[in-house]
Enzyme design. Structure first.
Site, short mmCIF file in Angstrom:
data_model
loop_
_atom_site.label_atom_id
_atom_site.label_comp_id
_atom_site.label_asym_id
_atom_site.label_seq_id
_atom_site.Cartn_x
_atom_site.Cartn_y
_atom_site.Cartn_z
N ILE A 686 -44.79 19.66 5.68
CA ILE A 686 -46.16 19.20 5.49
C ILE A 686 -46.42 18.29 4.37
O ILE A 686 -47.24 17.77 4.04
CB ILE A 686 -47.16 20.39 5.52
CG1 ILE A 686 -46.60 21.54 4.44
CG2 ILE A 686 -47.52 21.00 6.94
CD1 ILE A 686 -47.82 22.52 4.27
N SER A 691 -39.61 17.56 -6.26
CA SER A 691 -38.48 18.44 -6.43
C SER A 691 -38.18 19.08 -4.92
O SER A 691 -37.22 19.82 -4.93
CB SER A 691 -39.47 19.31 -7.29
OG SER A 691 -40.57 20.08 -6.61
N ASP A 816 -46.64 19.94 -15.27
CA ASP A 816 -46.85 18.78 -14.25
C ASP A 816 -48.33 19.10 -13.48
O ASP A 816 -48.28 19.32 -12.21
CB ASP A 816 -45.60 19.10 -13.07
CG ASP A 816 -45.67 17.85 -12.18
OD1 ASP A 816 -46.31 16.80 -12.72
OD2 ASP A 816 -44.87 17.59 -11.36
#
Ligand SMILES: *[C@@H]1O[C@H](CO)[C@@H](O)[C@H](O)[C@H]1NC(C)=O
Ligand SMILES: *[C@@H]1O[C@H](CO)[C@@H](O)[C@H](O)[C@H]1NC(C)=O
Length: 993
Positions: A686, A691, A816
């Site tokens: 999905i 990463s 992040d």
């Protein structure tokens, strides 16, 4: 008799002066509007009513109301059409009020109206087509409202209209050709509307009475039609901020009256047309930010120009000497072109030159001595050229200067004494030249100086004591010079100082005492000098110090314990003569490089201490260590033995490939790792990020989970920062994942478990059906997110981050934060995802406090990151601010639309230049404007360039809650507990089968 008396009483004084019909109409107008400032409170007076009421003017003969000026009175409510019953009303101004709702069509019943000014109000809907029915209307100003749709066809039929101003609305049709029929028009002002892309209708060339044409930022495309040359009365032509292309047409040189031409920020190409000398009235020309080529024509420079802006083009050749003859020239901006040759010798001799910017060209030769002859020069900006020679002595008397940037040229010689002490200069940049000599004591006169940038020159001698008198100094950087002597004691008086960078000099002596008064010092770099003595203990009290480099000096004594209290992104004390024990916080591998090269320094770090001292004092430490090592060995052997046994046992039970997986779980699991492994096929992907890939897995129990498969040895998406490859360190990874697994907070995505093999890791999260905020907001479905939802998302995410920063021990820096890492559950509640993990994977052997690998994604990275390459909570807050700006504007963090800017810069410049309405997401109903503006402000605070100015996440949550207090009570109750989160008891954790 009684009857007579009664009659007498009835006709008594109160009734003698009654309001006339016009007065009654005006009173009902008053009653129809909200008047919070009581601007109309005097509209009761009966004497002389209504002609003496504030804002009302009557015809002197007929005493009938002729004009109504209620501008700037803070009135609110719909437009009172009732006014149109005043038969002789010719002038209406409600400028700058809060007139709202739509403008009713019956405004056309104001038959006598000549002047209608409803600028700066809150009117919405379409422009009434009936306006053109007003037979005498000359002036129509609807600037700064929220009118939308097309300009009605009827507007071609105005009979007397001279001024049409529709600036700053939401008109989204095209600029119609029929406007060319309004032959009486003198001013056509349609700037700053989101028209659909279209050309300038050639018919506008029929408006031969036109004096002003302002079509800034109207989405114009195509070329300028030749018919424009027919506008012989035109004085102002403004077509800036469009996408017009092609050459500047020759017909423009026929505009014999034109005073001002603004064509900046289009895509015009080619050279200037011949015949510029015909524009004898031209005073201001701005063709910046286009793609013009060729040279600057001499005939243009012979015009008596006042302002010439040609920056950011591709012009070549030299600047004609004739420009210096123009007696009015005060502004000349030519930066970012390919201009060469010397500057005109007489530049500034004849005109009050105020702003000169020729940066980023290839000009050579010396500075003209007359630049400041008229005493008006304020900005002298010439970085990145090849200018040489000294600064002329005459500039040392230029008292008007405020900004001086001469960096990155080939200047040399001593700086004139007077130049150091110019009283109004706030920025003095001489970086990257070959200037020599000393900083003169006259610098004491530079009372306004805030940035003194002298690095990479050949300056020498001591830094004068007088520098301590410059109370406004924020940055003093003088690295890469030959300054010598000690720092003057007075330097500690600089209470505004934020950056002191004097590395690579020959400074010596001890640091002055009293440095604790540098309360705003953010960066202190004195590396590579000859400083001696102790590092003052007071340094530990500089609470905003972020960058400290004292390496390669001769500092001695102990490391101040107080340094442990600081949030340092950079700490370098290496290669000094420090001694004693390392403060405990620094006894970590991470800090290795901060302390090497100090032979006397002792700590648990390998390679620091030669061990002599320790062995002498603590004989038994050796014994203890041996015992530990032996115990450790026994333990390791035991574990290996157990592992081998366990593996055999497993191998017997399961197929070989699957046995390589180990599972760490943090909740009672209703599934096994094998079930998940079986479901990981490409059909169920999905999402895919930097990463790893994310899969949606439906388990046999019907439960849905999201599985993130991390790949090892990853690279980050952003090219603007160095890329350093990370590698997985299993033990650190596991420890970190365990911490994350224990976190329970309603606004943080739950990590169910983590499965690991040697080259692959799976993280199993709860599944969030509405995906990521980024995907939703920036897709065609962005309109689904109404303001209350966006607001709640901002608040949810803020609470999640606040928890990570303030309630976790140790605090967790997300590193992040971005809209793609904020996930939405079934009710659009937001949860922060993906924190920490990326960090651990990327950390390349560095501890969590000082990660020198890239963190973050393009558009979200805090500016200080560029020089520190370190992250802390403040960088998360910056990134969160970017997410808030995305929610408010609906725009991507980086978008080709912004050019070189990112979202933060775009918001700031757009706010400045066009106002808030151009910043807010047009997909959101404008009735939320007030709240949106408040949230926008919070986003701007979070993205402050200086980390100190960013509020903590806890404070951000508070501020967000204050935006909309009533919304808060509507939010779900927090299940009876004091805090919205709780730690789960460890015994609850599921275990490996
Ligand atoms: C217009 O302003 C009035 C007075 O502030 C307010 O009561 C009304 O709700 C507003 N109407 C609209 C459509 O915003
Ligand atoms: C207006 O200009 C257009 C194109 O420039 C031209 O075709 C038209 O005849 C003009 N109309 C009038 C009324 O002058």
């Amino acid at each position: 008799m009684l009857l007579l008396l009664l009659l007498f009483l009835l006709s008594g004084p109160p009734l003698t002066v009654s309001l006339n019909q016009e007065g009654l109409y005006l009173q009902s107008l008053k009653n129809s509007l909200e008047d919070p400032d009581s601007a109309l409170s005097a509209w009761n007076e009966r004497d002389g009513a209504p002609c003496n009421w504030p804002g009302v003017t009557c015809d002197p003969i007929s005493h009938s109301v002729h004009s109504l000026d209620l501008s700037n009175t803070n009135l609110a409510g719909p437009f009172p059409s009732l006014l149109c019953r005043l038969p002789n009303l010719a002038f209406i101004s409600f400028s700058n009020n809060s007139i709202n709702s739509t403008l009713p069509p019956d405004v056309s019943t104001c038959r006598s109206l000549q002047h209608l000014d409803l600028s700066q109000n809150l009117l919405t809907g379409e422009l009434p087509h009936t306006l053109a029915d007003l037979p005498s209307l000359r002036y129509l100003d609807l600037t700064g409202n929220n009118f939308s749709g097309d300009i009605p066809d009827t507007f071609g039929r105005f009979q007397e209209l001279e001024v049409l101003s529709l600036v700053y609305n939401l008109l989204d049709g095209t600029i119609p050709a029929f406007l060319g029929n309004i032959s009486t028009l003198k001013m056509l002002n349609l700037s700053y509307n989101p028209f659909v892309p279209g050309g300038i209708p050639p018919e506008l060339g029929n408006l031969t009475n036109l004096e002003v044409m302002w079509l800034t930022d109207c989405n114009l495309v195509g070329e300028i039609p030749d018919s424009m040359g027919r506008l012989k009365k035109l004085t102002d032509l403004d077509l800036a901020l469009n996408a017009l292309h092609g050459p500047i047409p020759r017909s423009l040189t026929e505009l014999s009256s034109v005073v001002q031409i603004e064509l900046y920020n289009n895509s015009f190409s080619g050279g200037f047309p011949p015949g510029m000398s015909n524009l004898t009235a031209l005073r201001l020309l701005d063709v910046s930010m286009n793609e013009l080529t060729g040279t600057i024509p001499d005939e243009l420079c012979r015009l008596p120009l006042k302002s010439l802006n040609l920056y950011e083009n591709r012009l070549e050749g030299s600047l004609p000497e004739s420009i210096a003859n123009s007696t009015g020239l005060y502004e000349l901006r030519l930066f970012r072109n390919g201009l060469t040759g010397e500057l005109p010798k007489n530049l500034g001799r004849n005109s009050p030159l105020k702003w000169l910017d020729i940066s980023s060209n290839q000009f050579s030769g010396e500075l003209p001595a007359a630049l400041c002859q008229k005493g008006a020069l304020e900005e002298l900006l010439m970085i990145y050229n090849q200018l040489s020679g000294p600064i002329p002595a005459s500039l040392g008397e230029c008292q008007s200067l405020t900004r001086v940037r001469l960096g990155f040229n080939r200047f040399s010689g001593e700086v004139p004494a007077g130049f150091w002490g110019l009283p109004r200069v706030s920025l003095l940049e001489l970086v990257g030249n070959s200037f020599s000599g000393q900083i003169a004591k006259t610098i004491v006169g530079a009372a306004n100086l805030s940035s003194l940038l002298l690095s990479t020159n050949k300056f020498s001698g001591p830094i004068p004591d007088e520098i301590g008198w410059l109370g406004n100094l924020v940055e003093f950087s003088g690295y890469n010079n030959s300054f010598s002597g000690s720092l003057p004691g007075s330097i500690v008086n600089l209470e505004q100082l934020g950056i002191l960078d004097l590395h690579n000099n020959e400074l010596s002596g001890e640091l002055p005492s009293g440095v604790k008064s540098w309360k705003k010092l953010n960066e202190l770099n004195l590396a590579n000098n000859k400083f001696t003595g102790k590092i003052p203990e007071e340094i530990g009290r500089l609470s905003v110090l972020n960058y400290l480099d004292l390496s390669r000096n001769q500092f001695s004594g102990k490391i101040p314990l107080g340094l442990q209290n600081l949030k340092l992104n950079q700490l370098n004390l290496s290669y000094n003569r420090l001694s004693g024990e390392l403060p405990p916080l620094f006894s970590k591998e991470t800090y290795m490089n901060s302390f090497v090269g100090n032979p006397g320094l002792c700590g648990d770090l390998e390679g620091l201490c030669n061990g002599k001292e320790e062995a002498k004092s603590n004989g038994y430490v050796w014994l203890l260590r041996t015992i530990f090592v032996v115990a450790g060995l026994v333990f390791v052997v035991g574990v290996v033995w157990f592992y081998l046994k366990y593996r055999n046992f497993k191998m017997a039970k399961r197929e070989i490939d699957k046995s390589k997986w180990t599972l760490m779980s943090f909740h009672k699991l209703g599934f096994s790792e094998y079930e998940i492994l079986d479901c990981l096929d490409e059909d169920s992907v999905i999402g895919s990020g930097s990463s790893g890939k994310v899969y949606k897995v439906v388990l046999s129990s019907g439960e849905v989970v999201a599985v993130k498969k991390l790949w090892v040895g990853l690279r980050k998406e952003c090219e603007s920062v160095d890329v350093e490859k990370g590698h997985v360190r299993d033990n650190v990874f596991d420890a970190e994942v365990e911490t994350l697994g224990k976190i329970r907070h309603k606004n943080i995505v739950k990590l169910w478990c983590c499965c690991t093999t040697r080259d692959c890791k799976l993280l199993v999260y709860e599944y969030m059906p509405n995906g990521s905020l980024g995907d939703l907001l920036h897709s065609s479905k962005g309109g689904l997110l109404d303001w209350p939802t966006r607001y709640r998302i901002a608040l949810d995410a803020a609470e999640g981050l606040s928890y990570l920063h303030h309630d976790c021990v140790p605090p967790i820096v997300h590193r992040d934060v971005k809209s793609n890492n904020i996930l939405l559950d079934g009710d659009f509640g937001a949860r922060v995802a993906d924190f920490g993990v990326a960090k651990v994977v990327d950390s390349a052997g560095k501890g969590p406090k000082s990660m020198s690998v890239i963190a973050g994604s393009c558009g979200y990275i805090a500016p200080e990151y560029a020089y520190t390459l370190r992250v802390n909570e403040k960088s998360d807050i910056y990134s969160f601010g970017v997410v808030v700006l995305e929610l408010v504007t609906g725009k991507l963090p980086v978008d080709p639309e912004f050019g070189e800017k990112d979202l933060v810069k775009w918001v700031c410049t757009t706010l400045d230049q066009k106002g808030v309405d151009h910043v807010l997401d047009p997909k959101v109903d404008s009735c939320y404007k007030v709240d949106m503006c408040k949230v926008l402000n919070i986003g701007l605070l979070c993205t402050s360039p200086l980390p100190i100015n960013r509020p903590s996440m806890r404070r951000v949550v508070k501020m967000l809650q204050e935006v909309c207090p009533e919304n808060q009570s509507k939010m779900p109750k927090k299940d009876g507990k004091l805090s919205p989160y709780y730690y789960e008891d460890t015994s609850d954790h599921g275990s490996v089968a």
